[in-house]
Design an enzyme around this catalytic site. Structure first.
Site, PDB file in Angstrom:
ATOM      1  N   GLU A  55      70.588  41.340  16.731  1.00 22.95           N
ATOM      2  CA  GLU A  55      70.684  41.088  18.167  1.00 22.95           C
ATOM      3  C   GLU A  55      70.376  42.363  18.962  1.00 22.95           C
ATOM      4  O   GLU A  55      70.739  43.468  18.556  1.00 22.95           O
ATOM      5  CB  GLU A  55      72.105  40.614  18.498  1.00 22.95           C
ATOM      6  CG  GLU A  55      72.363  40.349  19.975  1.00 22.95           C
ATOM      7  CD  GLU A  55      73.813  40.013  20.270  1.00 22.95           C
ATOM      8  OE1 GLU A  55      74.084  39.498  21.372  1.00 22.95           O
ATOM      9  OE2 GLU A  55      74.685  40.257  19.403  1.00 22.95           O
ATOM     10  N   LYS A  62      70.553  33.418  24.651  1.00 22.39           N
ATOM     11  CA  LYS A  62      71.954  33.258  24.263  1.00 22.39           C
ATOM     12  C   LYS A  62      72.727  32.405  25.265  1.00 22.39           C
ATOM     13  O   LYS A  62      72.791  32.727  26.455  1.00 22.39           O
ATOM     14  CB  LYS A  62      72.587  34.639  24.118  1.00 22.39           C
ATOM     15  CG  LYS A  62      73.980  34.663  23.507  1.00 22.39           C
ATOM     16  CD  LYS A  62      74.417  36.114  23.313  1.00 22.39           C
ATOM     17  CE  LYS A  62      75.733  36.248  22.573  1.00 22.39           C
ATOM     18  NZ  LYS A  62      76.093  37.676  22.368  1.00 22.39           N
ATOM     19  N   CYS A  75      74.930  35.784  17.784  1.00 30.28           N
ATOM     20  CA  CYS A  75      76.258  36.392  17.717  1.00 30.28           C
ATOM     21  C   CYS A  75      77.392  35.440  18.135  1.00 30.28           C
ATOM     22  O   CYS A  75      77.794  34.581  17.365  1.00 30.28           O
ATOM     23  CB  CYS A  75      76.251  37.680  18.552  1.00 30.28           C
ATOM     24  SG  CYS A  75      77.496  38.905  18.059  1.00 30.28           S
TER      25      CYS A  75
END
Length: 259
Positions: free
Chosen positions: A42, A111, A145
Protein backbone atom coordinates in the site's frame (compact mmCIF):
# COMPACT_ATOMS: atom_id res chain seq x y z
CA UNK A 1 -4.52 -23.77 -14.31
CA UNK A 2 -1.67 -22.90 -11.99
CA UNK A 3 -0.16 -19.52 -11.21
CA UNK A 4 2.84 -18.43 -9.20
CA UNK A 5 2.13 -15.32 -7.14
CA UNK A 6 4.84 -13.17 -5.55
CA UNK A 7 4.52 -10.53 -2.83
CA UNK A 8 7.23 -7.87 -2.98
CA UNK A 9 7.71 -6.76 0.63
CA UNK A 10 10.07 -3.81 1.05
CA UNK A 11 10.82 -0.80 3.22
CA UNK A 12 9.26 2.24 1.54
CA UNK A 13 11.40 5.36 1.29
CA UNK A 14 9.32 7.93 3.17
CA UNK A 15 8.03 10.69 0.92
CA UNK A 16 10.38 9.78 -1.95
CA UNK A 17 8.46 8.54 -5.03
CA UNK A 18 11.52 8.60 -7.30
CA UNK A 19 13.46 6.20 -5.07
CA UNK A 20 10.44 3.94 -4.59
CA UNK A 21 9.80 3.61 -8.33
CA UNK A 22 13.42 2.47 -8.71
CA UNK A 23 13.02 -0.10 -5.91
CA UNK A 24 9.82 -1.49 -7.39
CA UNK A 25 11.29 -1.68 -10.88
CA UNK A 26 14.29 -3.66 -9.67
CA UNK A 27 12.16 -6.08 -7.68
CA UNK A 28 9.68 -6.70 -10.48
CA UNK A 29 12.39 -7.23 -13.08
CA UNK A 30 14.07 -9.83 -10.86
CA UNK A 31 10.90 -11.62 -9.78
CA UNK A 32 9.13 -11.71 -13.16
CA UNK A 33 11.32 -14.65 -14.19
CA UNK A 34 9.74 -16.76 -11.44
CA UNK A 35 6.21 -15.44 -11.23
CA UNK A 36 2.97 -14.93 -13.14
CA UNK A 37 1.64 -12.20 -10.82
CA UNK A 38 3.43 -9.77 -8.53
CA UNK A 39 1.86 -7.57 -5.88
CA UNK A 40 3.21 -4.42 -4.20
CA UNK A 41 2.36 -2.85 -0.80
CA UNK A 42 0.00 0.00 0.00
CA UNK A 43 1.06 3.61 -0.71
CA UNK A 44 4.40 2.28 -1.93
CA UNK A 45 5.40 5.45 -3.80
CA UNK A 46 5.08 7.83 -0.83
CA UNK A 47 4.58 5.89 2.37
CA UNK A 48 2.40 7.52 5.02
CA UNK A 49 3.72 11.01 4.36
CA UNK A 50 0.09 12.12 4.49
CA UNK A 51 0.64 15.82 5.10
CA UNK A 52 2.60 16.14 1.85
CA UNK A 53 0.36 14.11 -0.45
CA UNK A 54 -0.88 17.28 -2.13
CA UNK A 55 2.72 17.85 -3.11
CA UNK A 56 4.09 14.36 -3.81
CA UNK A 57 0.95 12.47 -4.87
CA UNK A 58 0.51 11.40 -8.48
CA UNK A 59 -1.66 13.76 -10.58
CA UNK A 60 -4.56 11.63 -11.86
CA UNK A 61 -2.27 8.62 -11.39
CA UNK A 62 -0.67 9.32 -14.76
CA UNK A 63 2.94 8.61 -13.79
CA UNK A 64 2.01 5.37 -12.04
CA UNK A 65 -0.24 4.12 -14.84
CA UNK A 66 2.37 4.79 -17.51
CA UNK A 67 5.10 3.11 -15.44
CA UNK A 68 2.83 0.17 -14.58
CA UNK A 69 1.79 -0.57 -18.14
CA UNK A 70 5.33 -0.33 -19.47
CA UNK A 71 6.74 -2.46 -16.64
CA UNK A 72 4.09 -5.19 -16.94
CA UNK A 73 4.57 -5.50 -20.70
CA UNK A 74 8.37 -5.35 -20.58
CA UNK A 75 8.51 -8.09 -17.94
CA UNK A 76 5.60 -10.19 -19.24
CA UNK A 77 3.99 -10.31 -15.81
CA UNK A 78 0.62 -9.35 -14.31
CA UNK A 79 1.04 -6.60 -11.69
CA UNK A 80 -1.26 -5.78 -8.79
CA UNK A 81 0.28 -2.38 -8.30
CA UNK A 82 -0.27 -2.01 -4.58
CA UNK A 83 -1.72 1.43 -4.09
CA UNK A 84 -0.53 4.98 -4.60
CA UNK A 85 -1.71 8.45 -3.60
CA UNK A 86 -3.62 9.85 -6.58
CA UNK A 87 -4.48 13.54 -6.75
CA UNK A 88 -7.80 14.42 -8.38
CA UNK A 89 -9.98 17.51 -8.36
CA UNK A 90 -12.27 15.82 -5.84
CA UNK A 91 -9.44 14.93 -3.44
CA UNK A 92 -6.51 12.58 -2.88
CA UNK A 93 -7.32 8.88 -3.17
CA UNK A 94 -5.49 5.74 -2.04
CA UNK A 95 -5.73 3.90 -5.35
CA UNK A 96 -4.79 0.40 -6.53
CA UNK A 97 -4.08 -0.24 -10.20
CA UNK A 98 -3.89 -3.63 -11.89
CA UNK A 99 -2.28 -4.28 -15.28
CA UNK A 100 -2.05 -7.52 -17.21
CA UNK A 101 1.16 -8.86 -18.72
CA UNK A 102 0.30 -7.26 -22.06
CA UNK A 103 0.42 -3.82 -20.48
CA UNK A 104 -3.34 -3.29 -20.42
CA UNK A 105 -4.82 -1.51 -17.40
CA UNK A 106 -7.62 -3.77 -16.17
CA UNK A 107 -8.69 -2.15 -12.89
CA UNK A 108 -8.58 0.99 -10.76
CA UNK A 109 -9.82 0.68 -7.18
CA UNK A 110 -9.70 3.37 -4.50
CA UNK A 111 -9.69 2.32 -0.84
CA UNK A 112 -13.27 2.27 0.42
CA UNK A 113 -12.56 2.28 4.17
CA UNK A 114 -10.29 4.97 5.60
CA UNK A 115 -8.41 4.20 8.80
CA UNK A 116 -9.07 7.01 11.27
CA UNK A 117 -6.49 5.74 13.78
CA UNK A 118 -3.75 6.74 11.30
CA UNK A 119 -5.53 9.97 10.24
CA UNK A 120 -6.35 8.77 6.73
CA UNK A 121 -9.74 10.47 6.85
CA UNK A 122 -8.04 13.86 7.31
CA UNK A 123 -5.96 13.64 4.13
CA UNK A 124 -7.65 11.09 1.85
CA UNK A 125 -11.02 10.68 0.16
CA UNK A 126 -12.74 7.30 0.18
CA UNK A 127 -13.53 5.40 -2.99
CA UNK A 128 -17.02 4.31 -3.99
CA UNK A 129 -16.39 1.55 -6.55
CA UNK A 130 -15.76 -2.15 -6.04
CA UNK A 131 -12.44 -3.98 -6.44
CA UNK A 132 -13.54 -6.72 -8.85
CA UNK A 133 -11.45 -7.58 -11.93
CA UNK A 134 -10.36 -10.46 -14.14
CA UNK A 135 -6.98 -11.73 -15.29
CA UNK A 136 -6.93 -14.33 -18.05
CA UNK A 137 -10.60 -14.97 -17.35
CA UNK A 138 -9.99 -15.61 -13.64
CA UNK A 139 -12.22 -13.56 -11.33
CA UNK A 140 -10.38 -11.75 -8.55
CA UNK A 141 -10.68 -8.75 -6.26
CA UNK A 142 -8.35 -6.16 -4.78
CA UNK A 143 -8.48 -4.62 -1.32
CA UNK A 144 -6.33 -2.18 0.63
CA UNK A 145 -5.27 -2.75 4.24
CA UNK A 146 -8.16 -1.68 6.54
CA UNK A 147 -10.65 -3.10 4.01
CA UNK A 148 -10.00 -6.61 5.36
CA UNK A 149 -11.70 -5.71 8.65
CA UNK A 150 -15.01 -5.56 6.75
CA UNK A 151 -15.97 -9.16 5.90
CA UNK A 152 -19.19 -8.07 4.20
CA UNK A 153 -17.14 -6.00 1.72
CA UNK A 154 -14.95 -8.98 0.82
CA UNK A 155 -17.98 -11.32 0.63
CA UNK A 156 -19.68 -8.95 -1.82
CA UNK A 157 -16.86 -9.73 -4.26
CA UNK A 158 -16.44 -13.46 -3.61
CA UNK A 159 -20.19 -14.06 -3.85
CA UNK A 160 -19.89 -12.81 -7.43
CA UNK A 161 -17.20 -15.36 -8.18
CA UNK A 162 -13.89 -13.85 -7.09
CA UNK A 163 -11.58 -16.73 -6.23
CA UNK A 164 -8.42 -14.78 -5.45
CA UNK A 165 -8.27 -11.84 -3.07
CA UNK A 166 -5.28 -9.50 -3.36
CA UNK A 167 -4.48 -7.24 -0.39
CA UNK A 168 -1.95 -4.42 -0.30
CA UNK A 169 -1.15 -2.95 3.10
CA UNK A 170 0.94 -0.85 5.45
CA UNK A 171 -0.12 -2.81 8.51
CA UNK A 172 1.57 -1.83 11.80
CA UNK A 173 3.57 -4.28 13.90
CA UNK A 174 1.39 -3.53 16.95
CA UNK A 175 -1.51 -5.39 15.31
CA UNK A 176 0.37 -8.22 13.62
CA UNK A 177 -1.85 -10.85 15.27
CA UNK A 178 -4.93 -9.18 13.78
CA UNK A 179 -3.33 -9.17 10.32
CA UNK A 180 -2.60 -12.90 10.36
CA UNK A 181 -5.97 -13.85 11.85
CA UNK A 182 -8.07 -11.64 9.58
CA UNK A 183 -6.35 -12.84 6.42
CA UNK A 184 -6.83 -16.50 7.35
CA UNK A 185 -10.46 -15.84 8.22
CA UNK A 186 -11.14 -14.09 4.90
CA UNK A 187 -9.63 -17.07 3.06
CA UNK A 188 -11.59 -19.69 5.01
CA UNK A 189 -14.98 -17.99 5.05
CA UNK A 190 -14.79 -17.07 1.36
CA UNK A 191 -13.07 -20.29 0.24
CA UNK A 192 -10.60 -18.27 -1.81
CA UNK A 193 -6.89 -17.71 -2.17
CA UNK A 194 -5.55 -14.63 -0.38
CA UNK A 195 -2.31 -12.95 -1.47
CA UNK A 196 -1.48 -10.12 0.91
CA UNK A 197 1.55 -7.87 0.55
CA UNK A 198 2.53 -5.73 3.53
CA UNK A 199 5.48 -3.37 3.79
CA UNK A 200 8.50 -3.79 6.04
CA UNK A 201 10.49 -1.22 8.01
CA UNK A 202 9.30 1.93 9.72
CA UNK A 203 8.49 5.59 9.14
CA UNK A 204 8.72 8.55 11.58
CA UNK A 205 5.53 7.48 13.37
CA UNK A 206 5.04 3.75 12.79
CA UNK A 207 6.78 0.38 12.71
CA UNK A 208 5.30 -2.04 10.22
CA UNK A 209 4.66 -5.76 10.54
CA UNK A 210 5.80 -7.25 7.25
CA UNK A 211 4.56 -10.87 7.28
CA UNK A 212 3.17 -10.81 3.76
CA UNK A 213 1.15 -14.00 3.27
CA UNK A 214 -0.26 -16.30 0.62
CA UNK A 215 -3.11 -18.49 1.91
CA UNK A 216 -5.17 -21.22 0.21
CA UNK A 217 -8.99 -21.61 0.30
CA UNK A 218 -8.79 -23.94 3.31
CA UNK A 219 -6.79 -21.39 5.32
CA UNK A 220 -3.41 -23.11 4.94
CA UNK A 221 -0.50 -20.67 4.78
CA UNK A 222 1.44 -21.44 1.61
CA UNK A 223 4.09 -18.79 2.20
CA UNK A 224 4.76 -16.13 4.83
CA UNK A 225 7.45 -13.50 5.20
CA UNK A 226 9.11 -12.29 8.35
CA UNK A 227 9.59 -8.61 9.11
CA UNK A 228 12.57 -7.97 6.82
CA UNK A 229 12.69 -6.87 3.16
CA UNK A 230 11.95 -10.01 1.17
CA UNK A 231 9.98 -11.61 -1.64
CA UNK A 232 7.67 -14.53 -0.97
CA UNK A 233 6.04 -16.65 -3.62
CA UNK A 234 3.73 -19.64 -3.92
CA UNK A 235 2.27 -21.70 -6.72
CA UNK A 236 -1.51 -21.91 -6.56
CA UNK A 237 -3.81 -24.34 -8.34
CA UNK A 238 -6.92 -22.44 -9.38
CA UNK A 239 -8.92 -25.68 -9.47
CA UNK A 240 -8.67 -25.71 -5.66
CA UNK A 241 -11.21 -22.88 -5.50
CA UNK A 242 -14.06 -24.89 -6.98
CA UNK A 243 -12.98 -28.06 -5.20
CA UNK A 244 -13.22 -26.31 -1.83
CA UNK A 245 -16.49 -24.58 -2.64
CA UNK A 246 -17.93 -27.89 -3.84
CA UNK A 247 -16.87 -29.80 -0.73
CA UNK A 248 -18.34 -27.29 1.73
CA UNK A 249 -21.00 -25.37 -0.25
CA UNK A 250 -21.03 -22.20 1.83
CA UNK A 251 -22.28 -20.01 -1.00
CA UNK A 252 -25.18 -22.35 -1.72
CA UNK A 253 -26.19 -22.42 1.93
CA UNK A 254 -26.41 -18.66 2.51
CA UNK A 255 -29.83 -17.81 3.98
CA UNK A 256 -30.83 -15.00 1.67
CA UNK A 257 -34.23 -14.95 3.35
CA UNK A 258 -32.54 -13.90 6.59
CA UNK A 259 -29.58 -11.74 5.52
Amino acid sequence: MKWTISCLQFNISYGNPSENFKKASRLIEAESRRSDIVILPELWTTGYDLMRLDEIGDDEGEQTKKWLQQTAKANDVHIVCGSVAVKKKSGVYNTMYIADKHGQLVKEYSKAHLFQLMDEHLYLSSGSADGSFELEGVKAAGFICYDIRFPEWVRKHTSKGAGIVFVSAEWPLARLDHWRTLLAARAIENQCFVAACNRSGKDPANEFAGHSMIIDPLGHVLSEAGREDTVIRAEIDLDDIEKTRGHIPVFEDIRKDLY
